[in-house]
Scaffold this motif. Structure first.
Motif, PDB file in Angstrom:
ATOM      1  N   VAL A   1      -8.540   3.447   3.124  1.00 24.89           N
ATOM      2  CA  VAL A   1      -8.044   4.683   2.542  1.00 24.89           C
ATOM      3  C   VAL A   1      -6.624   4.520   2.025  1.00 24.89           C
ATOM      4  N   ALA A   2      -5.769   3.854   2.809  1.00 25.90           N
ATOM      5  CA  ALA A   2      -4.377   3.663   2.383  1.00 25.90           C
ATOM      6  C   ALA A   2      -4.310   2.856   1.092  1.00 25.90           C
ATOM      7  N   ARG A   3      -5.160   1.835   0.966  1.00 26.81           N
ATOM      8  CA  ARG A   3      -5.176   1.028  -0.254  1.00 26.81           C
ATOM      9  C   ARG A   3      -5.640   1.860  -1.442  1.00 26.81           C
ATOM     10  N   ALA A   4      -6.599   2.739  -1.202  1.00 28.26           N
ATOM     11  CA  ALA A   4      -7.074   3.604  -2.286  1.00 28.26           C
ATOM     12  C   ALA A   4      -5.981   4.571  -2.719  1.00 28.26           C
ATOM     13  N   LEU A   5      -5.219   5.081  -1.759  1.00 27.69           N
ATOM     14  CA  LEU A   5      -4.091   5.947  -2.095  1.00 27.69           C
ATOM     15  C   LEU A   5      -3.126   5.222  -3.011  1.00 27.69           C
ATOM     16  N   ALA A   6      -2.781   4.002  -2.619  1.00 29.15           N
ATOM     17  CA  ALA A   6      -1.835   3.227  -3.414  1.00 29.15           C
ATOM     18  C   ALA A   6      -2.379   2.937  -4.805  1.00 29.15           C
ATOM     19  N   ALA A   7      -3.712   2.844  -4.926  1.00 28.27           N
ATOM     20  CA  ALA A   7      -4.339   2.549  -6.219  1.00 28.27           C
ATOM     21  C   ALA A   7      -4.527   3.801  -7.072  1.00 28.27           C
ATOM     22  N   GLY A   8      -4.207   4.968  -6.499  1.00 24.01           N
ATOM     23  CA  GLY A   8      -4.240   6.180  -7.294  1.00 24.01           C
ATOM     24  C   GLY A   8      -5.415   7.109  -7.066  1.00 24.01           C
ATOM     25  N   ALA A   9      -6.129   6.965  -5.940  1.00 19.64           N
ATOM     26  CA  ALA A   9      -7.215   7.906  -5.648  1.00 19.64           C
ATOM     27  C   ALA A   9      -6.659   9.317  -5.510  1.00 19.64           C
ATOM     28  N   ALA A  10      -7.387  10.284  -6.040  1.00 21.26           N
ATOM     29  CA  ALA A  10      -6.937  11.678  -6.002  1.00 21.26           C
ATOM     30  C   ALA A  10      -7.559  12.460  -4.862  1.00 21.26           C
ATOM     31  N   GLY A  11      -8.473  11.826  -4.109  1.00 20.46           N
ATOM     32  CA  GLY A  11      -9.090  12.552  -3.007  1.00 20.46           C
ATOM     33  C   GLY A  11     -10.051  11.690  -2.223  1.00 20.46           C
ATOM     34  N   PHE A  12     -10.549  12.265  -1.127  1.00 21.79           N
ATOM     35  CA  PHE A  12     -11.471  11.578  -0.233  1.00 21.79           C
ATOM     36  C   PHE A  12     -12.481  12.566   0.316  1.00 21.79           C
ATOM     37  N   PHE A  13     -13.746  12.147   0.310  1.00 19.36           N
ATOM     38  CA  PHE A  13     -14.802  12.946   0.914  1.00 19.36           C
ATOM     39  C   PHE A  13     -15.646  12.058   1.821  1.00 19.36           C
ATOM     40  N   LEU A  14     -16.030  12.592   2.978  1.00 21.80           N
ATOM     41  CA  LEU A  14     -17.045  11.925   3.780  1.00 21.80           C
ATOM     42  C   LEU A  14     -18.397  12.125   3.105  1.00 21.80           C
ATOM     43  N   LYS A  15     -19.276  11.135   3.236  1.00 19.74           N
ATOM     44  CA  LYS A  15     -20.564  11.218   2.544  1.00 19.74           C
ATOM     45  C   LYS A  15     -21.419  12.382   3.039  1.00 19.74           C
ATOM     46  N   ASP A  16     -21.176  12.817   4.277  1.00 17.01           N
ATOM     47  CA  ASP A  16     -21.956  13.945   4.788  1.00 17.01           C
ATOM     48  C   ASP A  16     -21.203  15.267   4.650  1.00 17.01           C
ATOM     49  N   THR A  17     -20.197  15.268   3.752  1.00 20.98           N
ATOM     50  CA  THR A  17     -19.443  16.499   3.504  1.00 20.98           C
ATOM     51  C   THR A  17     -20.374  17.629   3.071  1.00 20.98           C
ATOM     52  N   ALA A  18     -20.173  18.786   3.657  1.00 18.50           N
ATOM     53  CA  ALA A  18     -21.005  19.938   3.325  1.00 18.50           C
ATOM     54  C   ALA A  18     -20.681  20.450   1.932  1.00 18.50           C
ATOM     55  N   ALA A  19     -21.659  21.133   1.329  1.00 17.22           N
ATOM     56  CA  ALA A  19     -21.471  21.676  -0.009  1.00 17.22           C
ATOM     57  C   ALA A  19     -20.276  22.615  -0.068  1.00 17.22           C
ATOM     58  N   GLN A  20     -20.029  23.335   1.055  1.00 20.15           N
ATOM     59  CA  GLN A  20     -18.915  24.287   1.079  1.00 20.15           C
ATOM     60  C   GLN A  20     -17.575  23.599   0.872  1.00 20.15           C
ATOM     61  N   GLU A  21     -17.509  22.304   1.119  1.00 20.71           N
ATOM     62  CA  GLU A  21     -16.270  21.563   0.941  1.00 20.71           C
ATOM     63  C   GLU A  21     -16.304  20.711  -0.318  1.00 20.71           C
ATOM     64  N   LEU A  22     -17.458  20.132  -0.625  1.00 19.69           N
ATOM     65  CA  LEU A  22     -17.570  19.229  -1.765  1.00 19.69           C
ATOM     66  C   LEU A  22     -17.426  19.973  -3.094  1.00 19.69           C
ATOM     67  N   ILE A  23     -18.098  21.081  -3.239  1.00 30.47           N
ATOM     68  CA  ILE A  23     -18.061  21.812  -4.510  1.00 30.47           C
ATOM     69  C   ILE A  23     -16.665  22.335  -4.835  1.00 30.47           C
ATOM     70  N   PRO A  24     -15.985  23.031  -3.902  1.00 27.84           N
ATOM     71  CA  PRO A  24     -14.609  23.452  -4.200  1.00 27.84           C
ATOM     72  C   PRO A  24     -13.699  22.254  -4.435  1.00 27.84           C
ATOM     73  N   GLY A  25     -13.977  21.150  -3.751  1.00 30.30           N
ATOM     74  CA  GLY A  25     -13.159  19.961  -3.917  1.00 30.30           C
ATOM     75  C   GLY A  25     -13.238  19.389  -5.316  1.00 30.30           C
ATOM     76  N   VAL A  26     -14.447  19.300  -5.867  1.00 26.23           N
ATOM     77  CA  VAL A  26     -14.624  18.772  -7.218  1.00 26.23           C
ATOM     78  C   VAL A  26     -13.990  19.710  -8.241  1.00 26.23           C
ATOM     79  N   ARG A  27     -14.116  21.000  -8.018  1.00 22.11           N
ATOM     80  CA  ARG A  27     -13.461  21.957  -8.911  1.00 22.11           C
ATOM     81  C   ARG A  27     -11.951  21.756  -8.909  1.00 22.11           C
ATOM     82  N   LEU A  28     -11.401  21.573  -7.734  1.00 23.18           N
ATOM     83  CA  LEU A  28      -9.963  21.420  -7.615  1.00 23.18           C
ATOM     84  C   LEU A  28      -9.483  20.129  -8.271  1.00 23.18           C
ATOM     85  N   LEU A  29     -10.232  19.048  -8.126  1.00 23.21           N
ATOM     86  CA  LEU A  29      -9.882  17.790  -8.773  1.00 23.21           C
ATOM     87  C   LEU A  29      -9.845  17.951 -10.289  1.00 23.21           C
ATOM     88  N   ALA A  30     -10.840  18.634 -10.838  1.00 20.81           N
ATOM     89  CA  ALA A  30     -10.892  18.826 -12.283  1.00 20.81           C
ATOM     90  C   ALA A  30      -9.732  19.669 -12.786  1.00 20.81           C
TER      91      ALA A  30
END
Length: 231
Positions: free
Chosen positions: A85-114
């Motif tokens: 995760v730290a390496r991804a931060l340094a490379a410019g990742a804008a966020g992180f999601f667990l693969k089992d993230t619930a829709a209630q978190e994933l959908i607002p997250g993608v909206r916010l990234l956009a």
């Protein structure tokens, strides 16, 4: 765009994201196809698995960010204690999601990234903070806590809102400031904190705020900053 070697996972994430009217998944693919698909479909947001057998997700992140019109990239991980995760931060990742993230978190997250915000899955925020802190070499000037450089009262107000994933516009509305003023404060914070990007500053702020909560005996959990009309 969803990038993962697991076809079933790609399909599942696409179904979740397209269950709302304002998100369209323009492409799903494995890591080897990611750059070609991004050039062809020009997604606003790309969700990229960190671990793929065909190619390292961090290499995909770097390649996507080097495009002329790059998507905002958030990483997918199966583990809240992911050491990359730290390496991804340094490379410019804008966020992180667990693969089992619930829709209630994933959908607002993608909206916010956009919309230009950052997106941190609530369960991975703590691990990201510790991983980021461990990635700072001993003797480095990069801060593990708020630096000695004084922050103005408004800069502290903005800093405390960064871990929520708010965009500049949302922060401006909350603090009754203009977007330009908030943008200036964020730029000043990055310089003073020695952070390479907005999400690093957010992680640092989350770490400090968590420490304060522990000291005060409170258990407040920050909202997961978690946005694309097209991903």
């Amino acid at each position: 765009m969803v990038v993962d070697d697991d076809k079933l996972l790609r399909y599942g994430l696409q179904r979740i994201l397209e269950s709302t009217d304002d998100i369209r998944v323009s492409a799903t693919c494995d890591g080897l196809e990611a750059v070609d698909q991004a050039v062809r479909h020009r997604p606003q947001v790309a969700l990229v698995d960190i671990y793929m057998p065909d190619v390292c997700g961090l290499k995909v992140l770097t390649a996507l960010r080097e495009l002329d019109d790059p998507p905002v990239v958030a990483m997918l991980t199966g583990f809240a204690t992911d050491e990359n995760v730290a390496r991804a931060l340094a490379a410019g990742a804008a966020g992180f999601f667990l693969k089992d993230t619930a829709a209630q978190e994933l959908i607002p997250g993608v909206r916010l990234l956009a919309a230009g915000g950052s997106a941190l899955s609530s369960r991975v925020t703590h691990a990201v903070a510790h991983s980021f802190a461990r990635s700072v070499p001993h003797g480095s000037d990069s801060p593990r806590k708020l630096p000695g450089t004084p922050l103005t009262e408004r800069e502290r107000d903005v800093l405390e809102l960064l871990p929520t994933g708010m965009t500049n516009g949302e922060i401006a509305e909350r603090l009754f400031l203009s977007r330009c003023t908030v943008k200036d404060h964020v730029s000043a914070l990055l310089a003073k904190l020695g952070a390479d990007n907005r999400i690093q500053a957010a992680v640092l702020a989350a770490t400090v705020l968590a420490g304060r909560s522990a000291t005060n005996g409170t258990g407040r959990v920050s909202r997961a900053g978690t946005s694309s009309e097209q991903s």
